[in-house]
Design an enzyme around this catalytic site. Structure first.
Site, PDB file in Angstrom:
ATOM      1  N   ASP A  13       0.808  -1.225   0.000  1.00 52.07           N
ATOM      2  CA  ASP A  13       0.000   0.000   0.000  1.00 52.07           C
ATOM      3  C   ASP A  13       0.839   1.271   0.000  1.00 52.07           C
ATOM      4  O   ASP A  13       0.490   2.263   0.642  1.00 52.07           O
ATOM      5  CB  ASP A  13      -0.960   0.003   1.210  1.00 52.07           C
ATOM      6  CG  ASP A  13      -1.764  -1.270   1.254  1.00 52.07           C
ATOM      7  OD1 ASP A  13      -2.253  -1.671   0.190  1.00 52.07           O
ATOM      8  OD2 ASP A  13      -1.877  -1.871   2.336  1.00 52.07           O
ATOM      9  N   HIS A  43      -4.078  -2.707  -6.117  1.00 51.81           N
ATOM     10  CA  HIS A  43      -3.274  -1.572  -6.574  1.00 51.81           C
ATOM     11  C   HIS A  43      -4.199  -0.474  -7.079  1.00 51.81           C
ATOM     12  O   HIS A  43      -4.955  -0.673  -8.028  1.00 51.81           O
ATOM     13  CB  HIS A  43      -2.288  -2.032  -7.657  1.00 51.81           C
ATOM     14  CG  HIS A  43      -1.239  -2.966  -7.122  1.00 51.81           C
ATOM     15  ND1 HIS A  43      -0.214  -3.465  -7.877  1.00 51.81           N
ATOM     16  CD2 HIS A  43      -1.053  -3.458  -5.873  1.00 51.81           C
ATOM     17  CE1 HIS A  43       0.554  -4.237  -7.113  1.00 51.81           C
ATOM     18  NE2 HIS A  43       0.057  -4.254  -5.905  1.00 51.81           N
TER      19      HIS A  43
HETATM   20  P1  IMP Z   1      -2.475 -12.685   2.963  1.00 52.40           P
HETATM   21  O1  IMP Z   1      -1.454 -12.236   1.973  1.00 52.40           O
HETATM   22  O2  IMP Z   1      -3.891 -12.438   2.512  1.00 52.40           O
HETATM   23  O3  IMP Z   1      -2.228 -14.095   3.410  1.00 52.40           O
HETATM   24  O4  IMP Z   1      -2.293 -11.782   4.278  1.00 52.40           O
HETATM   25  C1  IMP Z   1      -1.109 -11.838   5.083  1.00 52.40           C
HETATM   26  C2  IMP Z   1      -0.744 -10.456   5.586  1.00 52.40           C
HETATM   27  O5  IMP Z   1      -0.319  -9.647   4.491  1.00 52.40           O
HETATM   28  C3  IMP Z   1      -1.892  -9.683   6.241  1.00 52.40           C
HETATM   29  O6  IMP Z   1      -1.345  -8.852   7.251  1.00 52.40           O
HETATM   30  C4  IMP Z   1      -2.421  -8.822   5.108  1.00 52.40           C
HETATM   31  O7  IMP Z   1      -3.078  -7.664   5.587  1.00 52.40           O
HETATM   32  C5  IMP Z   1      -1.123  -8.481   4.388  1.00 52.40           C
HETATM   33  N1  IMP Z   1      -1.296  -8.191   2.959  1.00 52.40           N
HETATM   34  C6  IMP Z   1      -1.446  -9.092   1.954  1.00 52.40           C
HETATM   35  N2  IMP Z   1      -1.531  -8.463   0.786  1.00 52.40           N
HETATM   36  C7  IMP Z   1      -1.425  -7.160   1.032  1.00 52.40           C
HETATM   37  C8  IMP Z   1      -1.412  -6.003   0.204  1.00 52.40           C
HETATM   38  O8  IMP Z   1      -1.503  -6.053  -1.025  1.00 52.40           O
HETATM   39  N3  IMP Z   1      -1.276  -4.810   0.841  1.00 52.40           N
HETATM   40  C9  IMP Z   1      -1.132  -4.715   2.171  1.00 52.40           C
HETATM   41  N4  IMP Z   1      -1.140  -5.757   2.993  1.00 52.40           N
HETATM   42  C10 IMP Z   1      -1.280  -6.977   2.421  1.00 52.40           C
HETATM   43 MG    MG Z   2      -2.818  -2.145  -1.699  1.00 56.23          MG
END
Ligand code: IMP
Ligand code: MG
Length: 339
Positions: A13, A43
Site C-alpha cells: 500500500d 493496486h
Molecule cells: P495474505 O497475503 O492475505 O495471506 O495476508 C497476510 C498479511 O499480508 C496480512 O497482514 C495482510 O493484511 C497483508 N497483505 C497481503 N496483501 C497485502 C497487500 O496487497 N497490501 C497490504 N497488505 C497486504
Molecule cells: Mg494495496
C-alpha cells in the site's frame, strides 16, 4: 528502461499502482507483467478522474498499447480476473501463464477463519491456502480451467523475447518487502517472498536481464492486519495528521507510523534498489499537491526528499504529489537517468 522491476519497500500500500500507471504513460511501456502473490493485492490507479483497484491485472493498463501479463508464480482468481478484464476493456491484450495456480472457493473459506483470519489477519482472498496446496502439488493450474483458456500464453517466453528485442518492459511486484515470507515479520507475513528477486522468478526473468529496481516508499508507513509496526501512532494521532487510510481489498483501517529509515535502508538492500519512488508527499506537505517539478516543492518537502536520498544512498527519482497517475515529479531527467 528496457527492464524495470517495481516493488514496495514497506508493508504494501505504498502506491505501486500510482507509480506504475505513471511509468506506463510517461515511458510508453510495451509490456507489463505481474509477479507477487495474487488477488490479495489491491493496486489503486486513478486515471482521468476515475479510480480503479486492480487485484490481478498490471496497473499499466492505462496505456492501451501495453501488453498485460500475469506470470506463472502468481495465483489467479478467475472471477476477479474476468471482472477486471471487462472493467478496463483489456481482452485481447491480457495473457496468463498456464502454470498459474487457481484459487478455488475452498481456499477462500479456509482463509476467512481460524488462525489465518484471527491471528495473522489475512486478506481472506484465499492466497495462503492456495499457495499451501501448490507446495503440496495438489493445486489446480490455469491450464485446467476452461474459463481461462482464451488468455493462456507462455509468459516467460513473451517477457524475455520483449526484453531481447529492446522493448520497454516492467515487472510489477505486489505486497511489500516486510510482508515477505522470508524477509518480513514472520508469522505476520504473506505466503511467499515478494522482494524484487521473487518478482523476477514469478515472471520467469533471470537477474542478468534486469536494468532498474524501483523501490516504492510512501511518505509515512502503513500496515493492515496483525504484526509489529515500529513507531506506530495512536488512531487519534493518525487522524490528527491526516494519515488515516482504508485498505483497498478488505476495507480495514490501516495502522500508521512515520517514515522509517531503518526499514527503508533494509528494503533498499534486500531489493537491490537502483531508484526510489516516494509517494504521497502531498499528504505530509499539502502545499506540494499537484507539483510536477522538483522546484515546485516547498523547501521542507525538498529537504525530506534529500534526507531520504542521503540516508539510503539511492536517488529518489519519482515523487508522487497527488492521486492521479500524472501527478508526479519526475527527477530522472534532471538526474541524467533519462533523456
Ligand atoms: P495474505 O497475503 O492475505 O495471506 O495476508 C497476510 C498479511 O499480508 C496480512 O497482514 C495482510 O493484511 C497483508 N497483505 C497481503 N496483501 C497485502 C497487500 O496487497 N497490501 C497490504 N497488505 C497486504
Ligand atoms: Mg494495496
Amino acid at each position: 528502461m528496457p527492464c524495470t522491476v517495481v516493488v514496495c519497500g514497506f508493508f504494501g500500500d505504498t502506491g505501486k499502482g500510482k507509480v506504475i500507471s505513471y511509468l506506463a504513460l510517461e515511458d510508453d511501456l510495451d509490456l507489463a507483467a505481474r509477479g507477487g502473490v495474487g488477488p490479495n493485492a489491491g493496486h489503486t490507479v486513478v486515471f482521468k478522474g476515475r479510480k480503479y483497484i486492480m487485484r490481478m491485472l498490471p496497473s499499466a493498463f492505462v496505456n492501451e498499447r501495453c501488453r498485460l501479463l500475469i506470470g506463472p508464480g502468481v495465483l489467479v482468481d478467475p472471477d476477479v480476473l474476468l471482472k477486471e478484464v471487462e472493467e478496463v476493456n483489456a481482452r485481447g491484450r491480457v495473457g496468463l501463464d498456464p502454470n498459474c495456480a487457481v484459487i478455488e472457493e475452498k481456499h477462500k473459506q479456509a482463509d476467512r477463519k481460524g488462525y489465518l483470519k484471527e491471528k495473522i489477519g489475512t486478506t481472506g482472498s484465499g492466497c495462503g491456502p492456495c499457495n499451501a496446496d501448490r507446495a503440496l502439488r495438489t493445486a489446480k493450474l490455469a491450464r485446467d480451467e476452461p474459463k481461462l483458456k482464451d488468455f493462456l500464453t507462455d509468459v516467460p517466453l513473451e517477457v524475455n523475447k520483449a526484453i531481447d528485442e529492446g522493448k520497454k518492459v516492467l515487472l510489477e511486484g505486489t505486497q511489500g518487502t516486510f510482508l515477505s515470507l522470508y524477509h518480513g515479520t514472520y508469522p505476520y507475513v504473506t505466503s511467499k517472498d515478494v522482494t524484487a528477486s521473487a518478482i523476477c522468478s514469478d515472471v520467469g526473468v533471470g537477474p542478468t536481464k534486469v536494468d532498474e529496481v524501483i523501490v516504492v516508499f510512501k511518505s509515512f508507513v502503513t500496515r493492515v492486519g496483525a504484526g509489529p509496526l515500529p513507531g506506530e501512532l495512536s488512531q487519534e494521532e493518525a487522524e490528527r495528521r491526516g494519515w488515516v487510510e482504508v485498505a483497498s481489498v478488505t476495507g480495514r483501517k490501516r495502522r500508521v507510523a512515520p517514515f522509517n529509515f531503518d526499514l527503508a535502508r533494509r528494503a533498499i538492500m534486500l531489493n537491490g534498489a537502483t531508484q526510489v519512488a516516494l509517494t504521497k508527499i502531498d499528504v505530509l506537505f499539502p502545499e506540494c499537491a499537484g507539483a510536477r517539478d522538483f522546484n515546485e516543492l516547498s523547501a521542507r518537502a525538498r529537504e525530506f526528499v534529500l534526507k531520504i536520498e542521503k540516508e539510503l544512498g539511492v536517488p529518489v527519482t519519482l515523487i508522487g504529489t497527488g492521486p492521479e497517475a500524472e501527478e508526479m515529479v519526475d527527477r530522472r531527467y534532471d538526474l541524467g537517468l533519462k533523456d
